[in-house]
Design an enzyme around this catalytic site. Structure first.
Site, mmCIF file in Angstrom:
data_model
loop_
_atom_site.group_PDB
_atom_site.id
_atom_site.type_symbol
_atom_site.label_atom_id
_atom_site.label_comp_id
_atom_site.label_asym_id
_atom_site.label_seq_id
_atom_site.Cartn_x
_atom_site.Cartn_y
_atom_site.Cartn_z
ATOM 1 N N TYR A 191 -8.143 5.418 -14.577
ATOM 2 C CA TYR A 191 -7.861 6.184 -15.798
ATOM 3 C C TYR A 191 -7.559 5.301 -17.009
ATOM 4 C CZ TYR A 191 -8.062 10.833 -13.613
ATOM 5 O OH TYR A 191 -8.474 11.992 -12.995
ATOM 6 N N ASP A 230 0.864 -1.182 0.000
ATOM 7 C CA ASP A 230 0.000 0.000 0.000
ATOM 8 C C ASP A 230 0.902 1.234 0.000
ATOM 9 O OD1 ASP A 230 -1.672 2.143 0.709
ATOM 10 O OD2 ASP A 230 -2.863 0.897 2.064
ATOM 11 N N ILE A 231 0.681 2.099 -0.947
ATOM 12 C CA ILE A 231 1.528 3.292 -1.066
ATOM 13 C C ILE A 231 1.514 4.131 0.213
ATOM 14 C CG2 ILE A 231 -0.268 4.748 -2.166
ATOM 15 C CD1 ILE A 231 2.973 5.071 -3.718
ATOM 16 N N GLY A 259 -9.279 5.030 -5.480
ATOM 17 C CA GLY A 259 -7.971 4.412 -5.710
ATOM 18 C C GLY A 259 -6.892 4.942 -4.778
ATOM 19 N N VAL A 260 -5.733 5.220 -5.353
ATOM 20 C CA VAL A 260 -4.601 5.742 -4.599
ATOM 21 C C VAL A 260 -4.981 7.057 -3.905
ATOM 22 C CG1 VAL A 260 -2.290 6.735 -4.858
ATOM 23 C CG2 VAL A 260 -2.883 4.665 -6.105
ATOM 24 N N ASP A 261 -5.677 7.898 -4.628
ATOM 25 C CA ASP A 261 -6.061 9.215 -4.111
ATOM 26 C C ASP A 261 -6.899 9.076 -2.831
ATOM 27 O OD1 ASP A 261 -6.111 11.969 -4.269
ATOM 28 O OD2 ASP A 261 -7.732 12.049 -5.749
ATOM 29 N N SER A 275 -2.196 6.334 -13.681
ATOM 30 C CA SER A 275 -3.153 6.126 -14.795
ATOM 31 C C SER A 275 -3.521 4.665 -15.055
ATOM 32 C CB SER A 275 -2.668 6.760 -16.113
ATOM 33 O OG SER A 275 -2.674 8.162 -16.039
HETATM 34 P P1 ADP Z 1 -5.561 6.474 -11.872
HETATM 35 O O1 ADP Z 1 -6.846 7.216 -11.610
HETATM 36 O O2 ADP Z 1 -4.387 7.392 -12.173
HETATM 37 O O3 ADP Z 1 -5.731 5.375 -12.874
HETATM 38 P P2 ADP Z 1 -5.814 4.685 -9.552
HETATM 39 O O4 ADP Z 1 -5.652 5.133 -8.149
HETATM 40 O O5 ADP Z 1 -7.196 4.324 -9.998
HETATM 41 O O6 ADP Z 1 -5.161 5.840 -10.462
HETATM 42 O O7 ADP Z 1 -4.871 3.425 -9.824
HETATM 43 C C1 ADP Z 1 -3.485 3.488 -10.106
HETATM 44 C C2 ADP Z 1 -2.826 2.166 -9.737
HETATM 45 O O8 ADP Z 1 -2.633 2.130 -8.315
HETATM 46 C C3 ADP Z 1 -3.622 0.914 -10.066
HETATM 47 O O9 ADP Z 1 -2.705 -0.065 -10.547
HETATM 48 C C4 ADP Z 1 -4.227 0.496 -8.716
HETATM 49 O O10 ADP Z 1 -4.418 -0.906 -8.619
HETATM 50 C C5 ADP Z 1 -3.151 0.930 -7.762
HETATM 51 N N1 ADP Z 1 -3.575 1.228 -6.371
HETATM 52 C C6 ADP Z 1 -4.812 1.480 -5.886
HETATM 53 N N2 ADP Z 1 -4.766 1.735 -4.562
HETATM 54 C C7 ADP Z 1 -3.463 1.647 -4.186
HETATM 55 C C8 ADP Z 1 -2.755 1.785 -2.964
HETATM 56 N N3 ADP Z 1 -3.369 2.078 -1.813
HETATM 57 N N4 ADP Z 1 -1.394 1.626 -2.974
HETATM 58 C C9 ADP Z 1 -0.746 1.347 -4.133
HETATM 59 N N5 ADP Z 1 -1.348 1.203 -5.319
HETATM 60 C C10 ADP Z 1 -2.690 1.338 -5.355
#
Ligand code: ADP
Length: 167
Positions: free
Chosen positions: A121, A9-10, A31-33, A117
């Site tokens: 995205y 997890d980031i 997602g990450v955000d 992305s």
């Molecule tokens: P975007 O909107 O830029 O596509 P996302 O957040 O939807 O960004 O996803 C980007 C990547 O990060 C995907 O491969 C997703 O599986 C991954 N991801 C989602 N949550 C986390 C997290 N908590 N830590 C690391 N990677 C994550």
């Protein structure tokens, strides 16, 4: 610069800065955000509002506090939304190059990146991995450790394969 991959997890990364796959409005999302705003707490959103009242353009990067996360800073980047028709690859590679430039301004020695992305995205997955690895490898920076954080085993394997392939 060392370039490595971990699965996890980031938001939990013990590095100077974590990169957020943000959106142009910079007011949170999924997602990450979503994970970054949940883990960092309201200070992250307050700092986004204060420092980026007009949000951020696609391909650009800017920093805020990381709030309660182990990292000190969040470097927000806005990847191109492939699903919505933003398909200029230089907008994706710019995210990585601009994030490293912001890290250099901050004096951050270690930075963790998600696959920008590659989620909502909709950037074609293997090319999202290729863009990340090739840009992190070729950008001139004072950052000594760049860590790609794979959220699942598929992402980990894809990144590891790309890292071990010759450029
Ligand atoms: P975007 O909107 O830029 O596509 P996302 O957040 O939807 O960004 O996803 C980007 C990547 O990060 C995907 O491969 C997703 O599986 C991954 N991801 C989602 N949550 C986390 C997290 N908590 N830590 C690391 N990677 C994550």
């Amino acid at each position: 610069m060392d370039l490595e991959v971990v699965q996890g997890d980031i938001t939990a990364q013990d590095v100077d800065a974590v990169v957020n796959a943000a959106n142009r409005a910079m007011r949170g999302g999924g997602g990450v955000d979503g994970a970054i705003h949940r883990a960092g707490g309201p200070e992250v959103l307050e700092d986004c509002r204060r420092r980026f009242p007009d949000g951020l353009a696609t391909g650009e990067a800017g920093w805020t506090t990381a709030g309660h996360m182990p990292a000190r800073w969040v470097i927000h980047v806005v990847g191109p939304n492939h699903t919505r028709g933003e398909r200029d690859r230089s907008l994706l590679t710019s995210c990585y190059a601009n994030a490293l430039a912001v890290a250099d301004e901050l004096g951050a020695g270690s930075v963790a990146f998600p696959l920008v992305s590659a989620g909502v995205y909709g950037w074609p997955f293997d090319d999202a991995v290729a863009a990340a690895v090739e840009t992190l490898r070729s950008t001139d920076t004072g950052v000594s450790l760049a860590r790609l954080v794979a959220f699942d085993a598929r992402a980990f394997d894809a990144i590891e394969r790309r890292l071990s392939a010759r450029p």
